[in-house]
Design an enzyme around this catalytic site. Structure first.
Site, PDB file in Angstrom:
ATOM      1  N   SER A   1       0.839  -1.203   0.000  1.00  0.00           N
ATOM      2  CA  SER A   1       0.000   0.000   0.000  1.00  0.00           C
ATOM      3  C   SER A   1       0.869   1.248   0.000  1.00  0.00           C
ATOM      4  CB  SER A   1      -0.847  -0.023   1.274  1.00  0.00           C
ATOM      5  OG  SER A   1      -1.460   1.218   1.482  1.00  0.00           O
TER       6      SER A   1
ATOM      7  N   TYR B   1      -2.493  -1.099  10.840  1.00  0.00           N
ATOM      8  CA  TYR B   1      -2.666  -1.617   9.475  1.00  0.00           C
ATOM      9  C   TYR B   1      -1.449  -1.242   8.614  1.00  0.00           C
ATOM     10  CZ  TYR B   1      -3.946  -1.892   4.611  1.00  0.00           C
ATOM     11  OH  TYR B   1      -3.911  -2.155   3.263  1.00  0.00           O
TER      12      TYR B   1
ATOM     13  N   LYS C   1       1.721  -3.637   6.892  1.00  0.00           N
ATOM     14  CA  LYS C   1       2.150  -3.694   5.483  1.00  0.00           C
ATOM     15  C   LYS C   1       3.666  -3.441   5.391  1.00  0.00           C
ATOM     16  CE  LYS C   1      -1.648  -4.674   3.457  1.00  0.00           C
ATOM     17  NZ  LYS C   1      -1.831  -5.963   2.788  1.00  0.00           N
TER      18      LYS C   1
HETATM   19  P1  NAD Z   1     -10.985  -7.339   0.973  1.00  0.00           P
HETATM   20  O1  NAD Z   1     -11.243  -7.327   2.430  1.00  0.00           O
HETATM   21  O2  NAD Z   1     -12.146  -7.150   0.050  1.00  0.00           O
HETATM   22  O3  NAD Z   1     -10.244  -8.708   0.556  1.00  0.00           O
HETATM   23  C1  NAD Z   1      -9.429  -9.409   1.437  1.00  0.00           C
HETATM   24  C2  NAD Z   1      -9.892 -10.858   1.416  1.00  0.00           C
HETATM   25  O4  NAD Z   1      -9.052 -11.614   2.298  1.00  0.00           O
HETATM   26  C3  NAD Z   1     -11.328 -11.043   1.895  1.00  0.00           C
HETATM   27  O5  NAD Z   1     -12.058 -11.796   0.949  1.00  0.00           O
HETATM   28  C4  NAD Z   1     -11.194 -11.790   3.212  1.00  0.00           C
HETATM   29  O6  NAD Z   1     -12.275 -12.656   3.449  1.00  0.00           O
HETATM   30  C5  NAD Z   1      -9.864 -12.508   3.027  1.00  0.00           C
HETATM   31  N1  NAD Z   1      -9.172 -12.800   4.260  1.00  0.00           N
HETATM   32  C6  NAD Z   1      -8.935 -11.987   5.318  1.00  0.00           C
HETATM   33  N2  NAD Z   1      -8.262 -12.640   6.282  1.00  0.00           N
HETATM   34  C7  NAD Z   1      -8.040 -13.896   5.810  1.00  0.00           C
HETATM   35  C8  NAD Z   1      -7.387 -15.030   6.350  1.00  0.00           C
HETATM   36  N3  NAD Z   1      -6.850 -15.016   7.582  1.00  0.00           N
HETATM   37  N4  NAD Z   1      -7.331 -16.147   5.614  1.00  0.00           N
HETATM   38  C9  NAD Z   1      -7.903 -16.185   4.372  1.00  0.00           C
HETATM   39  N5  NAD Z   1      -8.542 -15.149   3.830  1.00  0.00           N
HETATM   40  C10 NAD Z   1      -8.616 -14.009   4.536  1.00  0.00           C
HETATM   41  O7  NAD Z   1      -9.865  -6.248   0.687  1.00  0.00           O
HETATM   42  P2  NAD Z   1      -9.320  -5.670  -0.700  1.00  0.00           P
HETATM   43  O8  NAD Z   1      -9.703  -4.248  -0.774  1.00  0.00           O
HETATM   44  O9  NAD Z   1      -9.645  -6.577  -1.797  1.00  0.00           O
HETATM   45  O10 NAD Z   1      -7.758  -5.710  -0.390  1.00  0.00           O
HETATM   46  C11 NAD Z   1      -6.956  -6.802  -0.768  1.00  0.00           C
HETATM   47  C12 NAD Z   1      -5.541  -6.564  -0.271  1.00  0.00           C
HETATM   48  O11 NAD Z   1      -5.059  -5.333  -0.810  1.00  0.00           O
HETATM   49  C13 NAD Z   1      -5.439  -6.437   1.238  1.00  0.00           C
HETATM   50  O12 NAD Z   1      -4.236  -7.056   1.654  1.00  0.00           O
HETATM   51  C14 NAD Z   1      -5.361  -4.943   1.461  1.00  0.00           C
HETATM   52  O13 NAD Z   1      -4.671  -4.615   2.649  1.00  0.00           O
HETATM   53  C15 NAD Z   1      -4.582  -4.500   0.234  1.00  0.00           C
HETATM   54  N6  NAD Z   1      -4.814  -3.107  -0.117  1.00  0.00           N
HETATM   55  C16 NAD Z   1      -6.101  -2.672  -0.315  1.00  0.00           C
HETATM   56  C17 NAD Z   1      -6.311  -1.339  -0.644  1.00  0.00           C
HETATM   57  C18 NAD Z   1      -7.706  -0.806  -0.831  1.00  0.00           C
HETATM   58  O14 NAD Z   1      -7.887   0.405  -0.826  1.00  0.00           O
HETATM   59  N7  NAD Z   1      -8.725  -1.645  -1.029  1.00  0.00           N
HETATM   60  C19 NAD Z   1      -5.234  -0.475  -0.782  1.00  0.00           C
HETATM   61  C20 NAD Z   1      -3.938  -0.954  -0.578  1.00  0.00           C
HETATM   62  C21 NAD Z   1      -3.742  -2.284  -0.248  1.00  0.00           C
HETATM   63  C1  WQD Z   2     -10.197   9.146   0.568  1.00  0.00           C
HETATM   64  C2  WQD Z   2     -10.510  10.607   0.846  1.00  0.00           C
HETATM   65  C3  WQD Z   2     -11.008  11.093   3.144  1.00  0.00           C
HETATM   66  C4  WQD Z   2     -14.726   8.837   3.364  1.00  0.00           C
HETATM   67  C5  WQD Z   2      -7.413   4.309   2.793  1.00  0.00           C
HETATM   68  C6  WQD Z   2      -6.332   3.718   3.655  1.00  0.00           C
HETATM   69  C7  WQD Z   2      -5.143   3.363   2.828  1.00  0.00           C
HETATM   70  C8  WQD Z   2      -5.535   2.484   1.649  1.00  0.00           C
HETATM   71  C9  WQD Z   2      -6.739   2.994   0.908  1.00  0.00           C
HETATM   72  C10 WQD Z   2      -5.114   0.217   2.115  1.00  0.00           C
HETATM   73  C11 WQD Z   2      -9.872  11.111   2.132  1.00  0.00           C
HETATM   74  C12 WQD Z   2     -12.206  11.356   2.256  1.00  0.00           C
HETATM   75  C13 WQD Z   2     -13.549   9.418   2.919  1.00  0.00           C
HETATM   76  C14 WQD Z   2     -15.845   9.682   3.649  1.00  0.00           C
HETATM   77  C15 WQD Z   2     -14.529  11.585   3.018  1.00  0.00           C
HETATM   78  N1  WQD Z   2      -5.909   1.176   2.051  1.00  0.00           N
HETATM   79  N2  WQD Z   2     -13.462  10.763   2.751  1.00  0.00           N
HETATM   80  N3  WQD Z   2     -15.691  11.016   3.456  1.00  0.00           N
HETATM   81  O1  WQD Z   2      -7.898   7.305   3.486  1.00  0.00           O
HETATM   82  O2  WQD Z   2      -6.897   7.720   1.204  1.00  0.00           O
HETATM   83  O3  WQD Z   2      -6.899   5.443   2.132  1.00  0.00           O
HETATM   84  O4  WQD Z   2      -7.786   3.338   1.803  1.00  0.00           O
HETATM   85  O5  WQD Z   2      -3.927   0.197   2.089  1.00  0.00           O
HETATM   86  O6  WQD Z   2      -4.223   2.759   3.666  1.00  0.00           O
HETATM   87  O7  WQD Z   2      -5.976   4.678   4.638  1.00  0.00           O
HETATM   88  O8  WQD Z   2      -9.013   6.408   1.392  1.00  0.00           O
HETATM   89  O9  WQD Z   2     -11.335   6.313   0.586  1.00  0.00           O
HETATM   90  O10 WQD Z   2     -10.897   6.367   3.081  1.00  0.00           O
HETATM   91  O11 WQD Z   2     -10.496   8.397   1.732  1.00  0.00           O
HETATM   92  O12 WQD Z   2     -14.453  12.805   2.870  1.00  0.00           O
HETATM   93  O13 WQD Z   2     -16.907   9.225   4.077  1.00  0.00           O
HETATM   94  O14 WQD Z   2     -11.923  10.746   1.023  1.00  0.00           O
HETATM   95  O15 WQD Z   2     -10.900  12.081   4.127  1.00  0.00           O
HETATM   96  O16 WQD Z   2      -9.517  12.448   1.900  1.00  0.00           O
HETATM   97  P1  WQD Z   2      -7.638   6.839   2.134  1.00  0.00           P
HETATM   98  P2  WQD Z   2     -10.508   6.790   1.718  1.00  0.00           P
END
Ligand code: NAD
Ligand code: WQD
Length: 335
Positions: free
Chosen positions: A124, A149, A153
C-alpha cells in the site's frame, strides 16, 4: 500455470481472478470469507466462462496450506488475504498483526516447504509514511506509519526482503496500491463493504443508491486547491491487470516494489462532481471536521511500473464512476 490467490473472494482479489482467467492462468482461491463472498466467485465464473477452484480456509492454518500445496501444482502466489480497515486496526492491533504479518509467515513457510518461491504481495502507498514528499517514488524509503494496518504492510515488505535475501531462488513483487475504486465493466462484481463503508467511493455509491442520507466530506480547510484532500484513485481492473503484468516479471530473483496509481491527484469535491456528471445522480454532502490521520494529499509517480512491468493505468475517472454506479445500482445491497 496455476496461481494461488489468497483473499481472492474479496474486492481486489475477485477482479484479479477475472484478469488471470482471461489471461489463461488456472486459479486456486484460498479465502476464509471474513470479508469476502463466495458469490463473487460465481459471478467471476459467469464473466469468464471459467471457474476458479475455491478453498474456504485461512492463511494462518498451516495444515490447510500444506494440504492445498500438495493437491495443486502452484507456480506463484498472489497474496491479498488480510485485514484492511485502518480504524479497526487501531482498536484490534493484535488481530491485524496476527493475520497480516503472522498469516504471511505461515503462508511463506508452506510455500517454502512446497518449493514455491514466487509471490506478488498487496502492499500500500501507506508504507511511504506521514512525512514523504509527493509524488511518492519507490526510491523513497518506507516512512513512519500511523496505524497498525500501515505498520503491518511495512513489516511484511521488510520480512519479504529478508526472505528473498535468505532464499536465493525467491522472487517477490511488492505492489503499492494507491486508491483502488470502480468495478468490473459487467457490473457483476464490485466492492461490497460490510457495515458502514470506511472509504470514500463505496460510501458515495451507497448515498447515490439511497442506503445512506448524505456524504460527510472530512475537512474543507486542507492546503489543497479546493480545501479537500487529494488522492490517486485508480480503476480496480487496471489494478487487477497490474498483477498479471507483475507475474510475468517473477522470473527475476529478489524483491522489487512498484507503485500502482495513475499519477493524477483528485480532490473529494472533484470526485463528487465526476460521479454526478457521469451518472446524473446528485450526492448530498456536508463538509465536516477532518478525519484523524488523513494526509492532505498524496499520489504516485507510476513511471517505474511502466518501465519495469509495462503497466500503466488505462481507464479514466469517468470510467471509474460509470463502472461503480453500474455495480451499485444493479446490486443495491451488494452480493
Ligand atoms: P478485501 O477485504 O475485500 O479482501 C481481502 C480478502 O481476504 C477477503 O475476501 C477476506 O475474506 C480474506 N481474508 C482476510 N483474512 C483472511 C485469512 N486469515 N485467511 C484467508 N482469507 C482471509 O480487501 P481488498 O480491498 O480486496 O484488499 C486486498 C488486499 O489489498 C489487502 O491485503 C489490502 O490490505 C490491500 N490493499 C487494499 C487497498 C484498498 O484500498 N482496497 C489499498 C492498498 C492495499
Ligand atoms: C479518501 C478521501 C477522506 C470517506 C485508505 C487507507 C489506505 C488504503 C486505501 C489500504 C480522504 C475522504 C472518505 C468519507 C470523506 N488502504 N473521505 N468522506 O484514506 O486515502 O486510504 O484506503 O492500504 O491505507 O488509509 O481512502 O477512501 O478512506 O479516503 O471525505 O466518508 O476521502 O478524508 O480524503 P484513504 P478513503
Amino acid at each position: 500455470m496455476t496461481i494461488l490467490v489468497t483473499g481472492g473472494a474479496g474486492y481486489i482479489g475477485s477482479h484479479t481472478v477475472v484478469s488471470l482467467l482471461d489471461a489463461g492462468f488456472d486459479v486456486v482461491v484460498l479465502d476464509n470469507l471474513c470479508n469476502g463472498s463466495a458469490e463473487s466467485l460465481s459471478r467471476v465464473a459467469s464473466i469468464t466462462a471459467k471457474a476458479p477452484v475455491f478453498i474456504e480456509g485461512d492463511i494462518r492454518d498451516s495444515v490447510c496450506l500444506s494440504d492445498l500445496f500438495s493437491r495443486y501444482d502452484i507456480g506463484a502466489v498472489i497474496h491479498f488475504a488480510g485485514l484492511k480497515a485502518v480504524g479497526e486496526s487501531v482498536l484490534k492491533p493484535l488481530d491485524y498483526y496476527e493475520t497480516n504479518v503472522g498469516g504471511t509467515i505461515t503462508l511463506l513457510k508452506a510455500m517454502q516447504s512446497a518449493g514455491v518461491h514466487k509471490m506478488v504481495f498487496s502492499s500500500s502507498a501507506t508504507v511511504y509514511g506521514l512525512e514523504a514528499p509527493t509524488p511518492y517514488e519507490e526510491t523513497q524509503p518506507r516512512g513512519t506509519t500511523s496505524n497498525p494496518y500501515g505498520s503491518s504492510k511495512a513489516m511484511v515488505e521488510r520480512l519479504l526482503e529478508d526472505w528473498t535475501q535468505a532464499v536465493p531462488e525467491a522472487s517477490v513483487v511488492l505492489l503499492r496500491y494507491f486508491n483502488p475504486i470502480g468495478a468490473h465493466e459487467s457490473g457483476l462484481i464490485g466492492e461490497d463493504p460490510q457495515g458502514i463503508p470506511n472509504n470514500l467511493m463505496p460510501f458515495m455509491a451507497q448515498v447515490a443508491v439511497g442506503r445512506r442520507d448524505k456524504l460527510s466530506v472530512f475537512g474543507g480547510d486542507y492546503p489543497t486547491p479546493d480545501g479537500t484532500c487529494r488522492r490517486d484513485y485508480l480503476h480496480v481492473m487496471d489494478l487487477a491487470e497490474g498483477h498479471v503484468s507483475a507475474l510475468s516479471s517473477l522470473e527475476q530473483p529478489g524483491v522489487r516494489a512498484f507503485n500502482l496509481g495513475t499519477g493524477a491527484p483528485v480532490s473529494v469535491l472533484e470526485m463528487i462532481r465526476a460521479f454526478e456528471s457521469q451518472t446524473g445522480v446528485q450526492i448530498p454532502f456536508e463538509i465536516v471536521a477532518r478525519r484523524a490521520g488523513d494526509l492532505p494529499e498524496f499520489w504516485a509517480n507510476p513511471e517505474k511500473a511502466q518501465r519495469g512491468l509495462g503497466w500503466f493505468a488505462k481507464r479514466d475517472l469517468d470510467a471509474m464512476m460509470v463502472d461503480t454506479w453500474r455495480w451499485q445500482s444493479n446490486n443495491p445491497e451488494g452480493y
